[in-house]
Design an enzyme around this catalytic site. Structure first.
Site, short mmCIF file in Angstrom:
data_model
loop_
_atom_site.label_atom_id
_atom_site.label_comp_id
_atom_site.label_asym_id
_atom_site.label_seq_id
_atom_site.Cartn_x
_atom_site.Cartn_y
_atom_site.Cartn_z
N ASP A 178 0.87 -1.18 0.00
CA ASP A 178 0.00 0.00 0.00
C ASP A 178 0.90 1.23 0.00
O ASP A 178 1.89 1.26 -0.72
CB ASP A 178 -0.95 -0.03 1.20
N HIS A 195 1.59 2.19 -3.33
CA HIS A 195 0.56 3.01 -3.96
C HIS A 195 1.01 4.47 -3.99
O HIS A 195 0.89 5.16 -4.99
CB HIS A 195 -0.76 2.89 -3.21
#
Length: 506
Positions: free
Chosen positions: A283, A317
């Site tokens: 993430d 991300h």
């Protein structure tokens, strides 16, 4: 060239070369301690030495090209030591925890090489946990081996999840209201989540919020140095309402497909340093937070005085993210000399109506950074569609609403001496609220080289926008834009798209 000490313990020291290159040094170098070669062909600006003798002067030499840099280090004192050797036991939790509990202030617990099966361990005041090279803490795969933390302890937040109070499982390394503790070494803290059910149906709490690999709750003066932290059930390192935390020379690894496995999530933290760390996660690499609006009334505290320097972010991300649970705001964030590779976004700010008027994000500096294969290098989004109401008319309405106590504020953002190459989707995307514009976006000596490609990607998570490909820099609802030597190459269409911008300095 100069070199400075950035962290020191009884057994270790971390140093930082003061040069002009992000993360990596221009030249490889050798490091000697008391005339003994300890590191050969080092190439990172931040590096660490271990197995030093406590309470002793050490003469360090960095030999780089024809130059010798000398540094004198005096290690800290240790009063009592417990050494734990691996001998094949099935579970080492009681042995390690007993040592942490009894070694006392200025004590050290040393783990020699071996794989130590454990359930959550709790740090203690003034204790150093030293994971030697080859020492591997391997967390249990049974969620019911993890103690459940309540929402409150003595009327202060204890358990938390995504900016709200929540029951949560204790973490592999847990610090609750402790001070002056260290976790150091070349060993591994392994959440072992790939062999458990933490990543399966992950939005279902099933008793409590998932554990982190490291959770620091209301702690002060904490050092994590050198260790590899990996395979977390949830966020990897979560300093929460803590002060004076140093994260130095860490390696943080989670599979790219693992859900919510951010590298580090400082939440309402003051005086945090993240230096020389290497992130590759599932993430965001670093996501700065400060709670949702219901936390503000009783527990208001911004994240402030944060320094991130000489770090490598890969495959996440976002490299550096602010939000979205950020209702107490962020003040004084400096990100310098970092390298971002193959992340979706470089800087990413996520907020929305409903975060509140104490959600003030201001004085953010990005300087001396290189990005490679980053889809969207700069993104500020005040329409982030998180939470159950994220796509509601209130959150996503693009016409001005009255400013009130639920309206966030974004202040000044400066991007200086930054090089972005192999960019695909957009050079930058800045979208403020019509009733509360982003105050200032300033670029100085920034180059964005967009490569010809067929990648289409949403530059921000908001409703009513299109996927972008080779777009220039988009500004919407910004009070002032300063473009001092911003170079964008190979974009489709205009270099700068400006809508509802009050002042433009080209």
């Amino acid at each position: 060239m100069e070199c400075k000490i950035i962290a020191i313990s009884a057994y270790s020291v971390s140093l930082e070369l003061l040069n002009n290159t992000p993360y990596y040094s221009d030249s490889k170098f050798d490091v000697y301690v008391n005339n003994d070669l300890k590191i050969k062909d080092c190439n990172t600006n931040v590096f660490s030495l271990y197995d030093l003798t406590p309470n002793k002067k050490h003469d360090i030499e960095i030999r780089i090209n024809d130059e010798v840099i000398k540094v004198e280090v005096v290690t800290k004192n240790i009063e009592k030591v417990v050494v734990i050797h691996y001998d094949g036991k099935k579970n080492y939790t009681k042995i390690i925890q007993s040592a942490l509990d009894t070694v006392g202030y200025n004590g050290a617990v040393i783990l020699e090489e071996g794989i130590y099966d454990v359930t959550p361990l709790f740090l203690r005041d003034g204790v150093t946990l030293y994971l030697k090279k080859g020492a591997h803490l391997l967390a249990s795969t049974n969620r019911w081996d993890y103690p459940l933390l309540d929402e409150l302890l003595n009327d202060l937040p204890l358990g938390t999840w995504e900016g709200r109070l929540s029951k949560m499982f204790a973490s592999v390394i847990t610090g609750i209201r402790i001070k002056d503790a260290s976790v150091i070494g070349e060993g591994i803290i392994d959440g072992n989540a790939q062999n458990s059910d933490w990543w399966i149906d992950h939005k279902n709490l099933r008793g409590g919020a998932r554990p982190r690999d490291v959770y620091l709750n209301y702690c002060d003066n904490i050092l994590f140095q050198g260790v590899t932290i990996c395979n977390t059930a949830c966020w990897t390192i979560h300093p929460f309402y803590s002060d004076n935390v140093k994260l130095i020379n860490l390696i943080v690894r989670n599979p790219k497909i693992s859900p919510n496995t951010d590298g580090c999530d400082p939440e309402s933290v003051r005086n945090l340093e993240i230096l020389g760390c290497d992130f590759s996660v599932g993430d965001d690499c670093i996501a700065v937070k400060s709670g949702k609006i219901e936390m503000v009334e009783k527990y208001y505290r911004p994240s402030e005085k944060l320094t991130i320097r000489n770090c490598l972010m890969q495959d996440g991300h976002g490299a550096i993210v602010l939000g979205s649970e950020i209702s107490s705001g962020v003040k004084d964030l400096s990100v310098e000399k970092c390298l971002f590779i193959n992340t979706d976004r470089g800087l990413r700010i996520k907020t929305r109506r409903g975060r509140g008027d104490k959600c003030i994000i201001d004085n953010v500096l990005f300087k001396d950074i290189k990005m490679d294969q980053v889809l969207n290098p700069f993104v500020i989004n005040m329409f982030y569609f998180c939470d159950s109401d994220g796509k509601s008319e209130y959150v996503q309405c693009k016409t001005a609403l009255p400013k009130d106590d639920k309206t966030p504020y974004l202040g000044n953002f400066k991007f200086q001496n930054i090089e972005c190459k192999n960019t695909t989707c957009s050079a930058g995307f800045f979208y403020g609220l019509p009733e509360q514009k982003i105050n200032l976006v300033e670029f100085e000596n920034v180059t964005v080289d967009i490569v010809e490609n067929d990648v289409y990607f949403y530059p921000a998570m908001m409703c009513d926008i299109e996927e972008a490909n080779q777009m220039g820099c988009y500004f919407h609802n910004v009070h002032e834009v300063k473009l001092n030597n911003l170079t964008i190459q190979n974009q489709k269409g205009e270099k700068y798209i400006l809508n509802n911008v009050d002042k433009i300095n080209l």
